[in-house]
Scaffold this motif. Structure first.
Motif, PDB file in Angstrom:
ATOM      1  N   ALA A  82       0.831  -1.198   0.000  1.00  0.00           N
ATOM      2  CA  ALA A  82       0.000   0.000   0.000  1.00  0.00           C
ATOM      3  C   ALA A  82       0.867   1.250   0.000  1.00  0.00           C
ATOM      4  O   ALA A  82       0.481   2.284  -0.560  1.00  0.00           O
ATOM      5  CB  ALA A  82      -0.930  -0.008   1.214  1.00  0.00           C
ATOM      6  N   ALA A  83       2.055   1.172   0.617  1.00  0.00           N
ATOM      7  CA  ALA A  83       2.962   2.321   0.624  1.00  0.00           C
ATOM      8  C   ALA A  83       3.406   2.664  -0.790  1.00  0.00           C
ATOM      9  O   ALA A  83       3.474   3.841  -1.165  1.00  0.00           O
ATOM     10  CB  ALA A  83       4.176   2.029   1.508  1.00  0.00           C
ATOM     11  N   ASP A  84       3.718   1.637  -1.602  1.00  0.00           N
ATOM     12  CA  ASP A  84       4.076   1.896  -3.000  1.00  0.00           C
ATOM     13  C   ASP A  84       2.888   2.475  -3.765  1.00  0.00           C
ATOM     14  O   ASP A  84       3.057   3.328  -4.648  1.00  0.00           O
ATOM     15  CB  ASP A  84       4.540   0.607  -3.670  1.00  0.00           C
ATOM     16  N   ALA A  85       1.685   2.011  -3.452  1.00  0.00           N
ATOM     17  CA  ALA A  85       0.498   2.561  -4.105  1.00  0.00           C
ATOM     18  C   ALA A  85       0.350   4.038  -3.781  1.00  0.00           C
ATOM     19  O   ALA A  85       0.037   4.849  -4.662  1.00  0.00           O
ATOM     20  CB  ALA A  85      -0.748   1.787  -3.670  1.00  0.00           C
ATOM     21  N   ARG A  86       0.579   4.412  -2.519  1.00  0.00           N
ATOM     22  CA  ARG A  86       0.471   5.829  -2.143  1.00  0.00           C
ATOM     23  C   ARG A  86       1.538   6.665  -2.838  1.00  0.00           C
ATOM     24  O   ARG A  86       1.262   7.776  -3.303  1.00  0.00           O
ATOM     25  CB  ARG A  86       0.579   5.965  -0.621  1.00  0.00           C
ATOM     26  N   GLN A 128      -4.911  -0.642  -1.826  1.00  0.00           N
ATOM     27  CA  GLN A 128      -4.207   0.049  -2.909  1.00  0.00           C
ATOM     28  C   GLN A 128      -5.146   0.996  -3.658  1.00  0.00           C
ATOM     29  O   GLN A 128      -4.747   2.092  -4.057  1.00  0.00           O
ATOM     30  CB  GLN A 128      -3.570  -0.973  -3.842  1.00  0.00           C
ATOM     31  N   ILE A 129      -6.377   0.586  -3.836  1.00  0.00           N
ATOM     32  CA  ILE A 129      -7.364   1.498  -4.426  1.00  0.00           C
ATOM     33  C   ILE A 129      -7.556   2.717  -3.533  1.00  0.00           C
ATOM     34  O   ILE A 129      -7.636   3.857  -4.007  1.00  0.00           O
ATOM     35  CB  ILE A 129      -8.701   0.755  -4.645  1.00  0.00           C
ATOM     36  N   ARG A 130      -7.623   2.495  -2.225  1.00  0.00           N
ATOM     37  CA  ARG A 130      -7.823   3.590  -1.278  1.00  0.00           C
ATOM     38  C   ARG A 130      -6.697   4.634  -1.380  1.00  0.00           C
ATOM     39  O   ARG A 130      -6.929   5.833  -1.200  1.00  0.00           O
ATOM     40  CB  ARG A 130      -7.918   3.044   0.147  1.00  0.00           C
ATOM     41  N   ALA A 131      -5.492   4.185  -1.688  1.00  0.00           N
ATOM     42  CA  ALA A 131      -4.375   5.118  -1.831  1.00  0.00           C
ATOM     43  C   ALA A 131      -4.650   6.142  -2.925  1.00  0.00           C
ATOM     44  O   ALA A 131      -4.291   7.329  -2.793  1.00  0.00           O
ATOM     45  CB  ALA A 131      -3.091   4.349  -2.141  1.00  0.00           C
ATOM     46  N   ALA A 135      -5.814  10.341  -2.664  1.00  0.00           N
ATOM     47  CA  ALA A 135      -5.104  11.369  -3.422  1.00  0.00           C
ATOM     48  C   ALA A 135      -6.038  12.153  -4.336  1.00  0.00           C
ATOM     49  O   ALA A 135      -5.574  12.932  -5.182  1.00  0.00           O
ATOM     50  CB  ALA A 135      -3.984  10.724  -4.252  1.00  0.00           C
ATOM     51  N   GLY A 136      -7.347  11.968  -4.172  1.00  0.00           N
ATOM     52  CA  GLY A 136      -8.308  12.704  -4.982  1.00  0.00           C
ATOM     53  C   GLY A 136      -8.450  12.174  -6.389  1.00  0.00           C
ATOM     54  O   GLY A 136      -8.935  12.888  -7.280  1.00  0.00           O
TER      55      GLY A 136
END
Length: 621
Positions: A82-86, A128-131, A135-136
């Motif tokens: 998830a960190a990479d997704a963000r 990952q979708i939430r990331a 971010a809008g």
């Protein structure tokens, strides 16, 4: 044939039970940071356009996230964490100018065992979708497939696929795959008997494969609805049911058009029912026609475009892909793309969506960035973005802007954080570990990579990717153009210069970039928005509009007609906000970074020229 209804019901009961394991987050999760009062409204389809419920037309621009899903190294997810997704979402917004992503999902990983959805996979995908939502960025998931499944291919094959689980392939007892003499992976579609038979089986629901897929899709959508807050779910734009559908093999007497009518469209109707049952009643299905309906090589083109589906209405979006196969071939197009190269191709998309009574999105487009034809990429991509912006070539835009047509939504293929740093044993072969490019069938189309310090870096000209575009128009967009001044090597490409008949506008723009939007106001009070690229810092941005002529626009307030503000998500991206207080009135706005500190007299003169031009070119009628 087994009793499919009974079996499907049993599967759904199992899936429904598995979805109740994890808790449901509160429905009061905050909207993305930096959101203003008009942000966050759910997307819908109305009068053939995307809208946000505030009377504004919405344009989605962004990227596919990502071809990594087609690989095994990260378990069928776009990101290792998830960190990479963000990190990717922040860069996509700040460097790539995107406000939307097509988020790839894998059926093989969602249902690795028949009838059992992997909730750990769905949980990771949701995070990952939430990331991106945080971010809008709007998201529309896509159950992706190419060549049906990687499990059709043997360990030493030249090619691979993605999509269906191993059990689905084992159910078919397909012949050993072979493409023969194939220079491109796509030739497997027409030459690989195993691929053809597997696709044919899916569309005919052999072995209950389509039932199983639809059950998994419903379970996936149910999981997302339950595990995203209401504010987060508002950022879900819809769902793409199936990537690049094609028949595999036609039945006796069947044509591409009758296949769409008799097999593809009924599948979409069933998927629409699954969406409704999963709580996605207000989200459209992004439905793709036969893959070959708009092929630009005559021998590949097939009749299609969902011609017999009738008016699609608000429950569906006309969703298509476009690649210049002539340019990719290296043989059928020797030179580079030019002004207006794809105007007719993208006009066909607009016209088909209009006839179907719905919005359109070009959910994949792009061009290889390495190899024998990579030199064409700067011009091919510029011409594709030009065609998304307007149905007119640059050379005729200023003289006939009323024929510009709606601004098309599109997501470029692709945004792969791990480009060139993969570790993918191709078809499970430990002696054939792929690291280069996209690590899938020799493709290399990612717009980004990580440099040696781990920083996300663009692989294409930022002027091409990070663009001015009308992300929200308060009313009806009548015409739009953007001259990005992107480069082909050391050459700056200018396909839409300001004409000499507007000397003060031309002086104001100079050698800079510019965008121009013409719209007719609606009934709402939310402002019109244009994305401001990083090359348009507020202090260097000039706006000339009937709403005001401003250099370095001030911070947004509801009483400020021409203003700037951060885009939601805290990524540092910005937007121009244009607020009108009327309805049914013609408005225009030119935004440029060409003038460092224009004099008031030049702004006034440019405004007068644009006012006269708009009045002459957009007569009410």
């Amino acid at each position: 044939m087994p009793n499919i209804r009974v079996r499907l019901l049993a599967v759904l009961v199992v899936l429904s039970g598995s979805l109740t394991v994890a808790g449901v987050p509160p429905a009061t999760a905050a909207a993305p940071s930096g959101s203003l009062w008009f942000d966050g409204a759910p997307l819908a389809v109305r009068d053939g356009r995307f809208t946000d419920g505030r009377g504004r037309e919405i344009v989605l621009r962004g990227y596919n996230v990502s071809g990594e899903t087609k690989l095994e190294e990260n378990g069928g997810l776009p990101f290792a964490s998830a960190a990479d997704a963000r990190r990717s979402a922040t860069a996509l917004r700040a460097l790539g100018g995107g406000n939307a992503v097509r988020f790839l999902l894998s059926w093989a990983h969602a249902e690795p065992v028949r009838g059992q959805v992997d909730t750990a996979y769905l949980a990771a995908a949701t995070e990952q979708i939430r990331a991106f939502l945080d971010a809008g960025i709007r998201v529309y998931p896509d159950f992706h497939q190419d060549l049906h499944s990687r499990y059709l291919f043997h360990a030493d094959s030249w090619y691979t696929g993605d999509g269906a689980p191993k059990w689905a392939v084992e159910a078919g007892s397909y012949p050993k795959e072979s493409c023969g003499i194939c220079l491109f992976w796509g030739q497997n579609i027409a030459q690989n008997t195993a691929v053809q038979q597997a696709q044919h089986d899916f569309w005919h629901n052999a072995h209950g494969l389509q039932d199983a897929f639809l059950a998994t899709a419903r379970a996936t959508m149910t999981y997302l609805r339950r595990h995203l807050s209401d504010a987060e779910f508002a950022g879900i734009a819809g769902f793409d049911p199936y990537n690049e559908p094609y028949a595999g093999a036609y039945d006796s007497g069947q044509t591409s058009r009758s296949w769409e009518r008799d097999l593809l469209w009924p599948f979409y109707a069933r998927f629409r029912e699954a969406m409704d049952a999963a709580g996605w009643q207000d989200k459209p299905a992004f439905v793709e026609p036969n893959l070959f309906w708009n092929a630009n090589i005559p021998t590949q083109k097939q009749e299609g475009g969902l011609l017999d589906a009738g008016p699609l209405g608000p429950g569906y979006v006309f969703n298509t892909h476009f690649y210049d196969q002539k340019a990719i071939s290296g043989i059928l197009m020797w030179g580079k793309a030019a002004d207006g190269q794809y105007a007719a191709d993208f006009a066909a998309v607009r016209d088909r969506a209009t006839a179907a009574g719905t919005a359109a999105v070009v959910s994949e487009f792009g061009h290889p960035l390495s190899g024998a034809v990579a030199d064409k990429a700067p011009t091919v991509l510029k011409a594709m973005y030009q065609a998304l912006d307007s149905r007119l070539p640059g050379r005729s835009w200023w003289t006939g802007p009323a024929a510009s047509g709606p601004v098309l939504s599109g997501t470029q293929w692709q945004w792969d954080l791990y480009h060139g740093r993969h570790h993918e044993p191709m078809n499970g072969n430990p002696g054939k570990v792929l690291t280069a490019g996209d690590a899938w069938n020799d493709e290399d189309l990612s717009a980004v990579r990580l440099d040696d310090s781990g920083t996300v870096t663009l692989r294409q000209d930022a002027r091409l990717l990070d663009r001015v575009y009308p992300s929200a128009t308060a009313g009806t967009a009548l015409a739009f153009t953007y001259e990005d001044r992107s480069r082909d090597g050391s050459t700056t490409l200018t396909w839409n210069p300001v004409p000499g008949s507007l000397p003060n506008v031309a002086k104001l723009v100079g050698s800079g970039q510019y965008g121009l939007l013409v719209w007719r106001s609606g009934d709402g009070t939310a402002p019109t928005e244009l994305h401001l690229p990083a090359s348009f810092p507020t202090a260097a941005t000039t706006v000339v509009s009937d709403l005001g002529a401003v250099h370095a626009p001030p911070a947004y307030t509801s009483a400020t007609p021409v203003a700037a503000a951060p885009e939601p998500g805290g990524t540092g991206s910005r937007r121009l906000l244009l607020t009108d207080t009327d309805s049914g009135v013609l408005h225009y706005a030119l935004v440029t970074n060409g003038a460092p500190a224009p004099a008031a007299e030049l702004l006034s003169a440019a405004r007068a020229e644009l006012a006269a031009w708009a009045a002459a070119r957009f007569r009410r009628g």
